[in-house]
Design a protein around this motif. Structure first.
Motif, PDB file in Angstrom:
ATOM      1  N   PRO A 557       0.817  -1.225   0.000  1.00 41.71           N
ATOM      2  CA  PRO A 557       0.000   0.000   0.000  1.00 41.71           C
ATOM      3  C   PRO A 557       0.848   1.271   0.000  1.00 41.71           C
ATOM      4  CG  PRO A 557      -0.935  -1.608   1.499  1.00 41.71           C
ATOM      5  CD  PRO A 557       0.367  -2.182   1.026  1.00 41.71           C
ATOM      6  N   HIS A 558       1.934   1.262   0.752  1.00 39.46           N
ATOM      7  CA  HIS A 558       2.803   2.433   0.810  1.00 39.46           C
ATOM      8  C   HIS A 558       3.418   2.732  -0.554  1.00 39.46           C
ATOM      9  CE1 HIS A 558       5.805   5.272   2.316  1.00 39.46           C
ATOM     10  NE2 HIS A 558       6.715   4.577   1.642  1.00 39.46           N
ATOM     11  N   ASN A 559       3.970   1.704  -1.195  1.00 42.80           N
ATOM     12  CA  ASN A 559       4.616   1.913  -2.494  1.00 42.80           C
ATOM     13  C   ASN A 559       3.606   2.280  -3.579  1.00 42.80           C
ATOM     14  OD1 ASN A 559       7.173   1.428  -1.494  1.00 42.80           O
ATOM     15  ND2 ASN A 559       7.140  -0.761  -1.997  1.00 42.80           N
ATOM     16  N   MET A 560       2.398   1.746  -3.477  1.00 39.63           N
ATOM     17  CA  MET A 560       1.376   2.088  -4.475  1.00 39.63           C
ATOM     18  C   MET A 560       0.953   3.551  -4.356  1.00 39.63           C
ATOM     19  SD  MET A 560      -1.103  -1.252  -4.914  1.00 39.63           S
ATOM     20  CE  MET A 560      -1.456  -1.495  -3.178  1.00 39.63           C
ATOM     21  N   LYS A 561       0.986   4.099  -3.150  1.00 43.26           N
ATOM     22  CA  LYS A 561       0.656   5.518  -2.971  1.00 43.26           C
ATOM     23  C   LYS A 561       1.773   6.417  -3.489  1.00 43.26           C
ATOM     24  CE  LYS A 561      -0.185   5.664   1.427  1.00 43.26           C
ATOM     25  NZ  LYS A 561      -0.515   6.226   2.759  1.00 43.26           N
ATOM     26  N   GLN A 562       2.999   5.951  -3.326  1.00 47.66           N
ATOM     27  CA  GLN A 562       4.149   6.780  -3.656  1.00 47.66           C
ATOM     28  C   GLN A 562       4.508   6.762  -5.142  1.00 47.66           C
ATOM     29  OE1 GLN A 562       6.273   8.669  -1.488  1.00 47.66           O
ATOM     30  NE2 GLN A 562       4.554   8.442  -0.070  1.00 47.66           N
ATOM     31  N   ASP A 597       7.838  -9.229  23.179  1.00 47.77           N
ATOM     32  CA  ASP A 597       9.281  -9.064  23.378  1.00 47.77           C
ATOM     33  C   ASP A 597      10.066  -9.038  22.072  1.00 47.77           C
ATOM     34  OD1 ASP A 597       8.530 -11.769  23.007  1.00 47.77           O
ATOM     35  OD2 ASP A 597      10.482 -12.437  23.762  1.00 47.77           O
ATOM     36  N   LEU A 598       9.405  -9.264  20.950  1.00 46.25           N
ATOM     37  CA  LEU A 598      10.120  -9.353  19.676  1.00 46.25           C
ATOM     38  C   LEU A 598      10.393  -7.976  19.079  1.00 46.25           C
ATOM     39  CD1 LEU A 598       8.496 -12.347  17.734  1.00 46.25           C
ATOM     40  CD2 LEU A 598      10.718 -12.278  18.867  1.00 46.25           C
ATOM     41  N   ILE A 599      11.599  -7.823  18.576  1.00 53.24           N
ATOM     42  CA  ILE A 599      11.952  -6.642  17.784  1.00 53.24           C
ATOM     43  C   ILE A 599      12.195  -7.125  16.359  1.00 53.24           C
ATOM     44  CG2 ILE A 599      13.593  -4.765  17.434  1.00 53.24           C
ATOM     45  CD1 ILE A 599      14.187  -4.830  20.407  1.00 53.24           C
ATOM     46  N   ILE A 600      11.401  -6.625  15.438  1.00 53.06           N
ATOM     47  CA  ILE A 600      11.466  -7.076  14.048  1.00 53.06           C
ATOM     48  C   ILE A 600      11.929  -5.927  13.169  1.00 53.06           C
ATOM     49  CG2 ILE A 600      10.119  -7.949  12.090  1.00 53.06           C
ATOM     50  CD1 ILE A 600       8.242  -9.240  14.184  1.00 53.06           C
ATOM     51  N   GLY A 601      12.919  -6.190  12.351  1.00 54.04           N
ATOM     52  CA  GLY A 601      13.397  -5.197  11.401  1.00 54.04           C
ATOM     53  C   GLY A 601      12.785  -5.433  10.030  1.00 54.04           C
ATOM     54  N   ILE A 602      12.380  -4.358   9.373  1.00 51.76           N
ATOM     55  CA  ILE A 602      11.831  -4.457   8.019  1.00 51.76           C
ATOM     56  C   ILE A 602      12.571  -3.458   7.132  1.00 51.76           C
ATOM     57  CG2 ILE A 602       9.784  -4.279   6.562  1.00 51.76           C
ATOM     58  CD1 ILE A 602       8.051  -4.847   8.950  1.00 51.76           C
ATOM     59  N   PRO A 603      13.227  -3.921   6.065  1.00 54.51           N
ATOM     60  CA  PRO A 603      13.894  -2.988   5.148  1.00 54.51           C
ATOM     61  C   PRO A 603      12.895  -1.979   4.587  1.00 54.51           C
ATOM     62  CG  PRO A 603      14.586  -5.236   4.714  1.00 54.51           C
ATOM     63  CD  PRO A 603      13.438  -5.319   5.680  1.00 54.51           C
ATOM     64  N   GLU A 604      13.349  -0.763   4.365  1.00 55.36           N
ATOM     65  CA  GLU A 604      12.439   0.322   4.006  1.00 55.36           C
ATOM     66  C   GLU A 604      11.638   0.042   2.740  1.00 55.36           C
ATOM     67  OE1 GLU A 604      14.753   3.823   3.456  1.00 55.36           O
ATOM     68  OE2 GLU A 604      16.001   2.984   1.865  1.00 55.36           O
ATOM     69  N   ILE A 605      12.202  -0.720   1.824  1.00 57.70           N
ATOM     70  CA  ILE A 605      11.487  -0.977   0.572  1.00 57.70           C
ATOM     71  C   ILE A 605      10.298  -1.921   0.790  1.00 57.70           C
ATOM     72  CG2 ILE A 605      12.795  -2.996  -0.230  1.00 57.70           C
ATOM     73  CD1 ILE A 605      12.862  -1.618  -3.002  1.00 57.70           C
ATOM     74  N   PHE A 606      10.331  -2.686   1.897  1.00 54.33           N
ATOM     75  CA  PHE A 606       9.226  -3.591   2.231  1.00 54.33           C
ATOM     76  C   PHE A 606       8.309  -3.008   3.306  1.00 54.33           C
ATOM     77  CE2 PHE A 606      12.136  -6.542   0.243  1.00 54.33           C
ATOM     78  CZ  PHE A 606      11.311  -7.466  -0.375  1.00 54.33           C
ATOM     79  N   TYR A 607       8.716  -1.903   3.889  1.00 51.75           N
ATOM     80  CA  TYR A 607       7.987  -1.353   5.032  1.00 51.75           C
ATOM     81  C   TYR A 607       6.689  -0.682   4.575  1.00 51.75           C
ATOM     82  CZ  TYR A 607       7.210   1.023   9.487  1.00 51.75           C
ATOM     83  OH  TYR A 607       6.680   1.458  10.677  1.00 51.75           O
ATOM     84  N   SER A 608       5.607  -1.002   5.275  1.00 46.10           N
ATOM     85  CA  SER A 608       4.318  -0.360   5.013  1.00 46.10           C
ATOM     86  C   SER A 608       3.644  -0.133   6.360  1.00 46.10           C
ATOM     87  CB  SER A 608       3.441  -1.237   4.115  1.00 46.10           C
ATOM     88  OG  SER A 608       2.245  -0.574   3.776  1.00 46.10           O
ATOM     89  N   GLU A 609       3.452   1.116   6.705  1.00 45.28           N
ATOM     90  CA  GLU A 609       3.006   1.468   8.058  1.00 45.28           C
ATOM     91  C   GLU A 609       1.660   0.843   8.416  1.00 45.28           C
ATOM     92  OE1 GLU A 609       2.144   5.516  10.634  1.00 45.28           O
ATOM     93  OE2 GLU A 609       3.514   5.587   8.916  1.00 45.28           O
TER      94      GLU A 609
END
Length: 731
Positions: A557-562, A597-609
């Motif tokens: 959704p984020h990339n489709m908006k941008q 307790d989990l900290i998950i990293g998501i690369p910015e190109i896959f990140y969608s708020e």
């Protein structure tokens, strides 16, 4: 008859088969070419053996069970179960002992579709109960045929006037045996062709990473087939060690050469019957018991094909190997779980069982590919060999018990009890030392980083960053016109976007997306200018007209908006990249979503708020600029990185201590698309049709299998395994 043919006829058939196999293997290994007619003869021989096997199984079971005395069935069944469990325990003990041979090696592999595959539900009811017996017979559904034949045999056993029926069925069975014997006369020719074809077509590169499993399986099968199981039978029955192996050798050689236990069932039954009849005629006794004992091979051997015994149990060894290969921790409780949950799966075929077995240790599904390779190369032959000696041992022990001829040989027992454990442990420990002594070098990274184009390499220029002094008069010109006028297409590529874009060992920009764009540029009749960009630069550079397009990005959704995105050209499942030892923590989506307790990293190109807000409300999620940060010490508090399975697999090749896990249940795949210049409908329509064309002619599939799955190129454009090259410019 000539002198030569008379000489050949004097050689035992089993020895002729063995010699034919050795000659075939030698010629095939030397020539690497399948001779004319060899493939056809090999297929014909196997099909002729298969032609008699299924009718023989059905008739043998019906006649064997139907001729039993109803009063003796219960006792015989108890004896059979006890002996079966005893032999099963011996084989399982050796399989669970075998992993001591596994060395401490590092491994990782390319992405595979089996990484994201879901395990089909095992349905033992449908497997064994035939709603249509004729369908089961026609389609070779052996467990169903076995079950149907058992029930018919039980029904016939209680028929008082069964003698005439049994006589007819027995006559048919003997006719099938005669046909099988006729086929076996051509066995040396058939086995020669099979061996020559197998040796000529084997791909040595497929053995990479499988040496440990193949060698361990070979040693295990050798110990069980030629030492342990024959020794057990020879110790507690009147049969000698030599008698057991001599009666088995023809079936073992044929089974090994063809890789099939099924097609040698008639041979095993007839040979073991001969041995049992020799034993039963040695003394006078109850004729009915003798007849029942002689019928045991006709019942037990066909049934054993459908049971989780013999060579099928090597699937458990592969599961342990796969757990070792992927770095999974295996405890004693895991062994118990493997036996309890794994053995029932083996009532079906090992091909269906392996995905479920791998799930027990949360092993990547991609290792199923290794299993298929190993089975096709050699392990399937080991499996058939072990199945032969297991069924022979089982039948001889049951028949001996029925005839009350157990003769415990204390001298042999004391020798075997001392020697066998020592030989076995020494064999596996020696293997371990041998593997450790081998100068093993992890090659996953080199295989990945040495990749180059396979279809097309066009003239290209690579810029480390966008240039500011460009001809601004071209910026407002339609994209297709602009590309044609300047003579090249300008494409932005993202850093650390493995395996879509990366620099190989020669510093050349390559990858899945890069070669797709090579094809696009060639069809447009232009060269390429690649510009390295950051994700946050892409929107402005596209809207300004500086870039014509970028390499692929996830359709979120984020990339489709941008961005304006093309139609998808590929897809990938979402997966976690984690340390090997933490694999089990990320096997289930629901448990992941519920952990605070989990900290998950998501690369910015896959990140969608919005996706993060919707699913990861209890987790802490960090957006990171590049996957490379995940492997740095200052980011070690990130538990896992979430992005595409194909991308994650590529990073494990560089960091083999990490693994890819696709949680269950499987979720829809994430599409990949190119971002293009905004508000240019003509270029968007062109790319839509062009991507459709590339999918239709399988170009994208070919590139996917090479760049993503790591397969060797096999396209008609690449027969010589060399790329079609044009002039290349590197800056």
């Amino acid at each position: 008859m000539t002198k030569l043919s008379r000489l050949i006829s004097k050689i035992p058939l089993s020895l002729r088969i063995l010699l034919a196999m050795m000659i075939g293997l030698t010629l095939g290994a030397q020539s690497s070419t399948v001779y004319i007619g060899v493939n056809e003869l090999a297929n014909a021989f196997v099909m002729l053996l298969q032609m008699t096997a299924l009718p023989y199984i059905a008739l043998s079971l019906i006649v064997g069970i139907g001729s039993l005395s109803p009063t003796k069935v219960t006792n015989t069944l108890k004896i059979t179960l006890v002996i079966l469990m005893a032999l099963l325990t011996v084989v399982l003990g050796f399989i669970l002992l075998a992993p001591i041979a596994f060395p401490n090696w590092v491994s990782a592999d390319f992405y595979s579709l089996n990484t994201i595959s879901t395990t089909p539900e095992f349905d033992i009811i449908s497997l064994f109960i035939p709603t249509n017996p004729f369908y089961a017979l026609a389609n070779g559904l052996i467990p169903s045929v076995v079950m149907f034949s058992i029930f018919i045999g039980i029904g016939l056993m209680q028929v008082k006037t069964k003698k005439s029926t049994l006589s007819v069925l027995n006559g048919l069975n003997k006719a099938v045996v005669n046909v099988s014997n006729m086929v076996m006369r051509f066995a040396p020719v058939g086995i020669f062709c099979i061996a020559q074809r197998a040796a000529a077509t084997i791909n040595s590169e497929q053995l990479d990473g499988l040496q440990v499993y193949i060698v361990t399986a070979a040693v295990l099968v050798f110990l069980l087939t030629f030492i342990v199981l024959p020794a057990i039978v020879a110790t507690i029955t009147p049969f000698s060690y030599r008698q057991i192996l001599v009666s088995s050798r023809q079936a073992m050689i044929t089974a090994f050469a063809t890789g099939s236990f099924f097609i040698v069932i008639p041979i095993i039954v007839e040979k073991t019957k001969q041995l049992i009849e020799q034993l039963s005629t040695a003394e006078n006794g109850n004729k009915l018991i003798k007849a029942d004992a002689s019928n045991m091979p006709s019942i037990i051997v066909p049934i054993s094909f459908s049971l989780p015994v013999g060579g099928k149990l090597l699937a458990l060894l592969f599961t342990l190997f796969a757990a070792w290969f992927s770095g999974s921790q295996v405890s004693s409780s895991d062994y118990l779980q493997l036996l309890v949950a794994g053995i029932p799966q083996l009532f079906g075929t090992t091909t269906l069982a392996i995905p479920s077995l791998l799930d027990i240790f949360n092993v990547p599904g991609s290792l199923f590919d290794l299993f298929l390779v190993a089975e096709n190369i050699i392990v399937g032959r080991f499996s058939a060999l072990l199945s032969v000696i297991f069924s022979v041992s089982l039948v001889l022990l049951i028949a001996t018990s029925m005839l009350k001829k157990f003769t415990f040989k204390w001298r042999s027992f004391s020798v075997y009890l001392t020697i066998l454990p020592i030989i076995s442990i020494i064999a596996f420990i020696s293997l371990r030392f041998t593997f450790d002594a081998i100068s093993y070098q992890y090659q996953g990274y080199s295989k990945f980083i040495e990749r180059d184009f396979i279809l097309l390499d066009v003239k290209a220029k690579v810029l480390p960053e966008p240039e500011l002094n460009v001809d601004k008069t071209m910026l407002n010109v339609p994209v297709l016109q602009r590309i044609a006028q300047r003579g090249f297409i300008r494409v932005g590529y993202f850093r650390d976007d493995l395996p879509y874009t990366f620099h190989n060992n020669e510093g050349k920009l390559v990858g899945f997306d890069i070669e797709i764009i090579n094809l696009l540029a060639d069809d447009l009749g232009v060269s390429i200018e690649f510009v390295r960009i950051y994700h946050n630069q892409a929107k402005q550079l596209l809207s300004s007209g500086y870039l014509d397009m970028t390499t692929g990005m996830p359709v979120t959704p984020h990339n489709m908006k941008q961005y304006t995105l093309t139609v998808p050209y590929s897809s990938q499942s979402m997966a976690f990249l984690v340390k090997e030892e933490r694999r089990k923590e990320f096997s289930d989506w629901q448990s992941i979503f519920s952990r605070e307790d989990l900290i998950i990293g998501i690369p910015e190109i896959f990140y969608s708020e919005n996706i993060v807000r919707r699913y990861f409300e209890k987790n802490t999620v960090w957006e990171i600029s590049t996957p490379r940060l995940f492997f740095k010490e200052e980011y070690e508090n990130i538990d896992a990185m979430l992005f595409g399975a194909a991308t994650a697999s590529a990073w494990t090749l560089i960091n083999p201590e990490y693994t890819v896990i696709v949680p269950k249940p499987a979720r829809p795949e994430l599409s990949m698309a190119f971002a293009i210049n905004t508000d240019d409908n003509a270029f968007e329509i062109y790319l839509r049709n062009w991507i459709f064309m590339m999918k239709q002619n399988n170009s994208i599939d070919q590139l996917f299998h090479y760049w993503i799955a790591g397969k060797k190129p096999t396209t008609f454009l690449d027969i010589s395994k060399q790329a079609i090259r044009k002039e290349t410019l590197h800056d």
